[in-house]
Design a protein around this motif. Structure first.
Motif, PDB file in Angstrom:
ATOM      1  N   VAL A  83       7.505 -16.258  -3.233  1.00  0.00           N
ATOM      2  CA  VAL A  83       8.046 -15.619  -3.564  1.00  0.00           C
ATOM      3  C   VAL A  83       8.256 -15.669  -5.087  1.00  0.00           C
ATOM      4  O   VAL A  83       9.055 -16.828  -5.560  1.00  0.00           O
ATOM      5  N   THR A  84       7.605 -14.701  -5.691  1.00  0.00           N
ATOM      6  CA  THR A  84       7.735 -14.700  -7.266  1.00  0.00           C
ATOM      7  C   THR A  84       8.887 -14.115  -7.682  1.00  0.00           C
ATOM      8  O   THR A  84       9.640 -13.278  -6.971  1.00  0.00           O
ATOM      9  N   PRO A  85       9.396 -14.064  -8.818  1.00  0.00           N
ATOM     10  CA  PRO A  85      10.810 -13.115  -8.999  1.00  0.00           C
ATOM     11  C   PRO A  85      10.028 -11.886  -9.952  1.00  0.00           C
ATOM     12  O   PRO A  85       8.900 -11.118  -9.528  1.00  0.00           O
ATOM     13  N   TYR A  86      11.622 -10.710  -9.710  1.00  0.00           N
ATOM     14  CA  TYR A  86      11.010  -9.376  -9.161  1.00  0.00           C
ATOM     15  C   TYR A  86      11.572  -9.080 -10.405  1.00  0.00           C
ATOM     16  O   TYR A  86      12.306  -9.944 -11.264  1.00  0.00           O
ATOM     17  N   ASP A  87       9.694  -8.766 -11.303  1.00  0.00           N
ATOM     18  CA  ASP A  87       9.917  -8.242 -12.662  1.00  0.00           C
ATOM     19  C   ASP A  87       9.377  -6.867 -12.483  1.00  0.00           C
ATOM     20  O   ASP A  87       8.286  -6.883 -13.720  1.00  0.00           O
ATOM     21  N   TYR A  88       9.888  -5.563 -12.024  1.00  0.00           N
ATOM     22  CA  TYR A  88       9.028  -4.049 -12.528  1.00  0.00           C
ATOM     23  C   TYR A  88       9.002  -4.102 -14.059  1.00  0.00           C
ATOM     24  O   TYR A  88       8.107  -2.952 -14.462  1.00  0.00           O
ATOM     25  N   GLN A  89       9.543  -4.099 -14.709  1.00  0.00           N
ATOM     26  CA  GLN A  89       9.690  -3.444 -15.850  1.00  0.00           C
ATOM     27  C   GLN A  89       9.048  -4.007 -16.955  1.00  0.00           C
ATOM     28  O   GLN A  89       7.896  -3.307 -17.396  1.00  0.00           O
ATOM     29  N   SER A  90       8.410  -5.559 -16.249  1.00  0.00           N
ATOM     30  CA  SER A  90       7.563  -5.990 -17.240  1.00  0.00           C
ATOM     31  C   SER A  90       5.907  -5.353 -16.937  1.00  0.00           C
ATOM     32  O   SER A  90       4.714  -5.189 -17.532  1.00  0.00           O
ATOM     33  N   TYR A  91       6.187  -5.450 -15.865  1.00  0.00           N
ATOM     34  CA  TYR A  91       4.948  -4.803 -14.669  1.00  0.00           C
ATOM     35  C   TYR A  91       4.600  -3.509 -15.110  1.00  0.00           C
ATOM     36  O   TYR A  91       3.247  -2.690 -14.945  1.00  0.00           O
ATOM     37  N   ARG A  92       5.392  -2.628 -15.308  1.00  0.00           N
ATOM     38  CA  ARG A  92       5.666  -1.273 -15.585  1.00  0.00           C
ATOM     39  C   ARG A  92       4.591  -0.639 -16.771  1.00  0.00           C
ATOM     40  O   ARG A  92       3.908  -0.428 -17.110  1.00  0.00           O
ATOM     41  N   GLU A  93       5.101  -1.713 -17.769  1.00  0.00           N
ATOM     42  CA  GLU A  93       4.810  -1.559 -19.436  1.00  0.00           C
ATOM     43  C   GLU A  93       3.715  -1.709 -19.445  1.00  0.00           C
ATOM     44  O   GLU A  93       2.486  -1.586 -19.745  1.00  0.00           O
ATOM     45  N   LYS A  94       2.753  -2.578 -18.458  1.00  0.00           N
ATOM     46  CA  LYS A  94       1.657  -2.764 -18.501  1.00  0.00           C
ATOM     47  C   LYS A  94       0.567  -2.683 -17.543  1.00  0.00           C
ATOM     48  O   LYS A  94      -0.357  -1.667 -18.400  1.00  0.00           O
ATOM     49  N   LEU A  95       1.322  -0.939 -16.945  1.00  0.00           N
ATOM     50  CA  LEU A  95       0.419  -0.612 -16.870  1.00  0.00           C
ATOM     51  C   LEU A  95       1.130   0.791 -16.694  1.00  0.00           C
ATOM     52  O   LEU A  95       0.212   1.930 -16.768  1.00  0.00           O
TER      53      LEU A  95
END
Length: 127
Positions: free
Chosen positions: A92-104
């Motif tokens: 299970v990788t750490p949850y990092d929605y903020q970085s993901y959101r910025e990329k998309l």
């Protein structure tokens, strides 16, 4: 040329027969977004491969939904291991929605199954 789904199933079964002739099981890493999506692949492949599952889904929002899915897949794999006497591991990788959101975010207006989806897949697979 598009082939019927039965063609791919038959092809897969033939490949599994070839794999079974090897001296040892090869390893395979499967990405899964939730327990329902991993059920059939595990049933289909566990006798032929040493399986590891990757739960890498920072694309899921909100975090409560991410956690529900994570907990269900961990529980499912634990039960599967007990029922089938297997040792499938889950990472299970750490949850990092903020970085993901910025990329998309620059692709927020793209339609489903378009460039944004491919970037989402690419990002998770590269991780």
């Amino acid at each position: 040329m598009n082939k019927p789904k039965s063609y791919y199933y038959d092809w897969s079964v033939e490949k599994l027969r070839e794999i079974d002739k090897q001296d040892q099981k090869p390893t395979i890493l499967l990405h899964a977004c939730c327990a329902p999506c991993i059920c059939w692949p595990l049933e289909f492949l566990y006798e032929h491969f040493e399986i590891s599952v990757l739960y890498n889904n920072s694309n899921i929002w909100p975090q409560e939904e991410y956690d529900i899915r994570k907990n269900e897949i961990v529980s499912y794999i634990d039960t599967f291991n007990k029922q089938h006497n297997t040792g499938i591991q889950i990472t299970v990788t750490p949850y990092d929605y903020q970085s993901y959101r910025e990329k998309l975010l620059p692709l927020k207006d793209e339609p489903e199954c378009g460039v944004r989806c491919h970037l989402c897949y690419k990002t998770r697979m590269e991780e």
